[in-house]
Motif scaffolding. Structure first.
Motif, mmCIF file in Angstrom:
data_model
loop_
_atom_site.group_PDB
_atom_site.id
_atom_site.type_symbol
_atom_site.label_atom_id
_atom_site.label_comp_id
_atom_site.label_asym_id
_atom_site.label_seq_id
_atom_site.Cartn_x
_atom_site.Cartn_y
_atom_site.Cartn_z
ATOM 1 N N GLU A 177 0.837 -1.205 0.000
ATOM 2 C CA GLU A 177 0.000 0.000 0.000
ATOM 3 C C GLU A 177 0.868 1.249 0.000
ATOM 4 O O GLU A 177 0.582 2.210 -0.700
ATOM 5 N N LEU B 116 3.877 1.443 -1.160
ATOM 6 C CA LEU B 116 4.492 1.519 -2.493
ATOM 7 C C LEU B 116 3.510 2.044 -3.526
ATOM 8 O O LEU B 116 3.875 2.777 -4.435
ATOM 9 N N THR B 117 2.251 1.645 -3.357
ATOM 10 C CA THR B 117 1.231 2.141 -4.278
ATOM 11 C C THR B 117 1.173 3.656 -4.213
ATOM 12 O O THR B 117 1.110 4.341 -5.231
ATOM 13 N N ILE B 118 1.198 4.168 -3.006
ATOM 14 C CA ILE B 118 1.169 5.629 -2.846
ATOM 15 C C ILE B 118 2.412 6.230 -3.488
ATOM 16 O O ILE B 118 2.328 7.235 -4.188
#
Lengths: 273, 114
Positions: free
Chosen positions: B43, B45-47
């Motif tokens: 999550e 890393l997604t950001i």
């Protein structure tokens, strides 16, 4: 040790496409292993062997790692939507064995969901506007605004204040105008689609310039695709002079219209963004 | 030159990384695999990936828009929006007009009275 990465589920795939899938390297999660079809009751699981350690070890996960695999995951599913019904699984679903996969998957529910989605694809429809162009058009075409701009004071101080007041008025008129357009777009989509979902505005690429006025997920019967494309084309041409245009994405698997298939005893420890 | 599109733009061929990330990580059916990817890391890393692509807009989406109203940073903050119905603004407008009229006649600006 290897594990099984699950992309999603499909119903039936033509034999010629099956062979192409096995040979395809572009969407492999691990280049050493081909993409496979695991037969289930009424469906097939799309899988690829991966290095288990890579998925267990947080050190291996970086933005580049994630981006590469996410695009492969998405690419495979998108490449199949025109050939068969596709049910996408969220990224990062990995099983140690085939038995574990079969235990976790509710095969009749998957088959039923695929049956519902057969012949359908999802599209994303965005209505975008270039604010500067839209405001210029409003100033030109709205009689009230045009009159107010014509009546601006010739003295700089008073004119400055009047301009600020007019800016506020223009913003309000523009907001109402764009809301009406977004609503009309949604109505047009609803008249032809199986389902329409309002989506949060995706982040705009630029800070200035165009912004997203409306963003919809649309589930379409494939036979309706030409008609809806024609409707969108007509709307886009009508609104082009106002600085607005329509962006169409798809066909995607039905990401926004998936049924909830999480088994009661399963847990999801993801954090909502 | 005006480069605005004039019809429907089909974005599938060049689907942005953000679009892909949004769909793959936030959507699709959830089936619990027995190998747990470090989801919290994912999550974050997604950001990071999103921030790489659209930092300002993502920050805004997350409620971080302090620069929009900060007088020392924002470019739009120096002039607050004026409400058309605000009586105080109308009075200020009349005062400015009177001052400008007085200036035009060579009178001192404060002779008109507050």
């Amino acid at each position: 040790m290897t594990a099984i990465y699950l992309y999603g589920f499909i119903d039936e795939l033509p034999v010629c496409r099956r062979q192409a899938l096995v040979e395809c390297r572009e969407f492999r999660m691990d280049q050493r292993f081909g993409i496979g079809l695991l037969p289930l009751a009424g469906s097939h699981a799309l899988v690829c062997r991966v290095d288990e350690a890579e998925y267990r070890d947080p050190q291996s996960v970086s933005p580049a790692w994630l981006a590469a695999r996410a695009t492969r995951h998405a690419g495979l599913l998108c490449s199949l939507v025109t050939d068969c019904a596709v049910l996408p699984v969220r990224f990062g679903t990995v099983f140690s064995t085939e038995k574990q996969l079969r235990t976790a998957v509710d095969e009749p529910a998957i088959a039923a969901a695929l049956s519902q989605l057969r012949g359908m694809t999802e599209w994303s429809v965005k209505l975008l506007v270039d604010d500067a162009a839209a405001i210029a058009r409003l100033r030109e075409c709205d009689p009230v605004l045009r009159e107010k701009f014509m009546a601006l004071s010739s003295t700089p101080g008073a004119r400055y204040l009047q301009e600020r007041q007019l800016e506020s008025l223009v913003a309000s008129v523009l907001s109402d105008h764009l809301r009406a357009r977004s609503s009309l777009l949604r109505q047009s989509l609803q008249s032809l689609a199986v389902a329409v979902m309002h989506l949060p505005p995706a982040p705009d690429a630029a800070e200035h310039g165009p912004h997203i006025v409306g963003h919809f997920g649309v589930l379409l019967n494939r036979t309706c695709e030409p008609r809806i494309h024609a409707v969108l084309e007509a709307l886009a041409h009508e609104w082009a002079a106002d600085g607005a245009w329509i962006e169409l994405g798809g066909p995607w698997p039905a990401y926004d219209f998936c049924p909830s298939l999480l088994k009661p005893d399963a847990t999801d420890d993801r954090i909502s963004l | 030159m005006d480069k605005r599109p004039t019809g429907v733009i089909h974005s599938n061929g060049a689907a942005s990384l953000v679009d892909v990330i949004e769909r793959i990580l936030d959507k699709g059916i959830v089936i619990a695999g027995d190998i747990k990817l470090k989801i919290v890391d994912i999550e974050l890393l997604t950001i990071q990936v999103r921030l790489l692509v659209c930092s300002v807009d993502k920050a805004r989406e997350m409620g971080m828009n302090w620069w929009m109203t900060n007088a020392y940073v924002g470019t739009h903050s120096a002039v607050p929006p004026l409400a058309a119905s605000d009586g105080g603004i109308a009075a200020l407008g009349r005062r400015v007009q009177a001052l400008e009229a007085a200036l035009g006649q060579g009178k001192p600006p404060d002779s008109e009275g507050a």
